[in-house]
Structures are given as C-alpha cells and as structure tokens.
Design an enzyme around this catalytic site. Structure first.
Site, PDB file in Angstrom:
ATOM      1  N   CYS A 363       0.812  -1.227   0.000  1.00 20.86           N
ATOM      2  CA  CYS A 363       0.000   0.000   0.000  1.00 20.86           C
ATOM      3  C   CYS A 363       0.836   1.264   0.000  1.00 20.86           C
ATOM      4  CB  CYS A 363      -0.888   0.057   1.231  1.00 20.86           C
ATOM      5  SG  CYS A 363      -1.867  -1.387   1.571  1.00 20.86           S
TER       6      CYS A 363
HETATM    7  O1  KQY Z   1      -4.497  -0.865   1.119  1.00 23.11           O
HETATM    8  C1  KQY Z   1      -4.025   0.138   0.690  1.00 23.11           C
HETATM    9  N1  KQY Z   1      -3.637   0.151  -0.573  1.00 23.11           N
HETATM   10  C2  KQY Z   1      -4.003   1.437   1.429  1.00 23.11           C
HETATM   11  C3  KQY Z   1      -4.456   1.435   2.814  1.00 23.11           C
HETATM   12  C4  KQY Z   1      -4.892   2.815   3.201  1.00 23.11           C
HETATM   13  C5  KQY Z   1      -5.281   2.963   4.614  1.00 23.11           C
HETATM   14  C6  KQY Z   1      -5.549   4.376   4.982  1.00 23.11           C
HETATM   15  N2  KQY Z   1      -5.576   4.594   6.387  1.00 23.11           N
END
Ligand code: KQY
Length: 370
Positions: A363
């Site tokens: 992420c």
């Molecule tokens: O899973 C993702 N690609 C991003 C997670 C974002 C979490 C925001 N608090």
C-alpha cells in the site's frame, strides 16, 4: 511538460505491466499526519525508512515528503534515496500515486485515477483529499510522462494484474456505492479494460476482514506469476477471516485468466488476529471535525482487529520486501514466499507500525516500469 491525454491506454496500445516486470524505481510518501500515525508518526517514519532502505537494496527509491518534514526525512534516509517535496494528505502511494502503463516499444505513461480517500463522505477515511488526488499528476510532471486522467474512482491497491491480460479485484471495493455509484459492474469492467489494457476481470467477493479500504485486493490476494495466485488463508472456523478466505479460494478455483488458464492457488497464513493495544490507540491524535480518526472511517480504538496480511508485500528488481507481523507466522510466510519466488531475495521488515495506519508494504509503494 507532461501531456494530459484524452484517449485511453488500451486505445493507444498501453497496458499495466505485472509487478515482477523490471522497474525503473519505486515511489513512496513520508508519513506524518498524527490522527493516523501514533506518536506524531515517529514509529511509522522508522518503519517506512526500513521499507525504503530494504527496497533501495534492489532499485532506486524516491520519497515524497511535505515541506514541513523535508529536513527530517532527508536526515533519516540514506543519500541513495531521492527525497522530493510535494503536498499529500497521507502516505499511501499505491493508491494516490499513478499506475504506470507501458506499450510494446517500452514507452511509459501514467494513469491518474480519481481518488476520494477510500469512500468520500460515505465512509471514506479523511477529508479533504485534494492533495492526494493531485499526486499522480505531480509524479507524471516530475517524470515527464504523459498522463491519462481516469474519469472514475479507483485506488491502485484495489487491482492486481498478471501482465498477460488479467486483472484481479474485489466486489467489496469496486462495486461499493461509495466509489462509483453511477457505474454498473459491466461498465466498471469496461473501464478496467480501457485503463489497464486487460481483457479479463477476475472478481473476488470480500477483502481481508475489517480492511478499512473496503476490501482492497492487495491485502488478500495477488499474482506471483501468470497463472499463480497467493491468497491469505485462515484455518480457524471461528475467525471471520475463515469464510472470506474460503470464498476467495472457491472463486479463484473456478476462474480462468485471460489466456484461459486455471489458477494455481498458494495459501499464505493470515497473521494474528492482531489487535490495537491501549498504548497504541492512546498515541493517535483525536480530531473532532469530519475526517478524523473518530468521525470518519479510521478506527484506531484499543482492541480493534487490524487487517494484517502477508500478501501485502512489494516485488522489487530481484527482491521481495515482505511484512513481519507476528512471530507465530512470520517464518512460515517468508518460507512460502522464498519457495514461490526462488529467483528473488526475500527480505522481511517489521511493519506493525504501518499496519496500525491501515495498510502495509504494498500500500505504501508504487513501482515505475523500466
Ligand atoms: O491498502 C491500501 N492500498 C491502502 C491502505 C490505506 C489505509 C488508509 N488509512
């Protein structure tokens, strides 16, 4: 100047390469907002630094950082990491950075998805999100790559491609009314085909239990190579993750990719259950306006079950950088990754501090193809 293109990648012969294709480098964003990252983001900054340095052993890394934090980030990162100032609302480059696409001549362009902080005012995680929404355009400008502005909401963490015409995604996220309420499933598939250059869409149902992104695929399943998918697996029938993993396994078993292949499914253990401790919850700033950890979607209370997963790793040039989350399962997960990626060096990095912010290594990273 980078051009804003009004056609689509597929129409121009561009497609998103698989993550295992060669990279020019990796983009990340320095964490700082105190209503998401505890203790003024200092523990998260240490974890992001560890991830950036692990990736920099394999390929160039650029860290985006605000003006306020520039000196601090520059001092904490080694000189081999390029540090570039730009404004953002948080630190999730997978979702707010561009998705790069490439054509057969090797030319690279950027897809700039519309971003609404994982659900806008209907369960999104913060407000405002305008700086995040401009980040893909800024990266395209820095790199002088032409850019497609996608006319629909999507985050990079909600898609995985095999580089041979297939995209993997979840209904929980892409069909959620808080993303594109005006689009049908068929219309969303058409958009995925146009902007990713794919011809087949494989739909999973839900993502990892309690995932605040509304079930991003990058936390539950990913391609390891064409025809092979890694899936976060939970054996405990009393755990809500169990039924989710079984349903995903059944859907993947029934699926065929763009080349007509059945998929081999490799199970990775799900860590935990991992919950937020009282001390960790206490370190996060509470803000009462909309967009805070309390009033929006970010749940940071003690005892809250986090969406931990080993699937949330990054494939670098010659390497895999994977989360360490739970001493009971870390070694099993890393051993499986070493077996699945025999030609890459698998490196584990402790990332609980990233998980506390709602995501993990995949992420917070964004690859740029070579
Ligand atoms: O899973 C993702 N690609 C991003 C997670 C974002 C979490 C925001 N608090």
């Amino acid at each position: 100047m980078a051009d804003h293109l009004t056609s689509t990648p597929a129409a121009d012969g561009f497609a998103m390469p698989a993550e295992w294709a060669p990279h020019a480098g990796c983009w990340m964003i320095w964490p700082e907002r105190p209503d998401n990252w505890r203790l003024g983001a200092k523990p998260a900054q240490a974890a992001f630094t560890a991830v950036a340095e692990a990736i920099a052993d394999f390929e160039p890394v650029t860290m985006i950082v605000s003006g306020r934090q520039f000196e601090n980030a520059r001092a904490r990162l080694t000189p081999r990491i390029r540090v570039v100032e730009a404004s953002t609302n948080d630190a999730w480059c997978r979702d707010t950075g561009p998705t790069f696409v490439q054509d057969e001549r090797g030319r690279v362009r950027a897809v700039d998805w519309t971003f609404n902080a994982w659900g806008g005012l209907e369960g999104g995680l913060y407000f405002p999100w305008d700086e995040d929404d401009r980040l893909a355009m800024k990266i395209a400008e820095i790199e002088r790559v032409d850019r497609y502005r996608a006319p629909f909401v999507l985050e990079g963490g909600s898609i995985h491609v095999d580089g041979e015409g297939t995209v993997l995604t979840t209904e929980e996220c892409l069909l959620n009314p808080n993303r594109n309420p005006g689009l049908t499933r068929i219309e969303i598939e058409e958009h995925l085909k146009a902007y990713l250059g794919v011809s087949a869409v494989i739909w999973l149902g839900r993502g990892i239990h309690n995932d605040e992104t509304n079930g991003h695929v990058d936390n539950i399943a990913c391609f390891a190579r064409p025809g092979v998918v890694l899936l976060s697996w939970c054996d405990d029938p009393a755990d809500p993750q169990h039924a989710i993993s079984i349903e995903a396994f059944e859907r993947l078993s029934a699926a065929r990719d763009a080349k007509g292949r059945a998929l081999e499914i490799v199970k990775l253990p799900t860590p935990g259950p991992l919950t937020v401790s009282a001390e960790e919850a206490d370190g996060v700033d509470a803000v009462l306006a909309h967009g805070s950890a309390i009033d929006a979607g970010m749940e940071r209370r003690a005892g809250h079950r986090m969406a931990g997963s080993y699937v949330n790793f990054y494939i670098a040039n010659g390497g895999i950088v994977a989360p360490r989350l739970d001493p009971r399962t870390d070694e099993d997960a890393l051993t499986i990754l070493r077996r699945v990626f025999p030609d890459r060096k698998v490196v584990g990095v402790a990332t609980r501090e990233i998980l506390l912010g709602g995501g993990n290594i995949h992420c917070i990273t964004q690859q740029q193809p070579l």
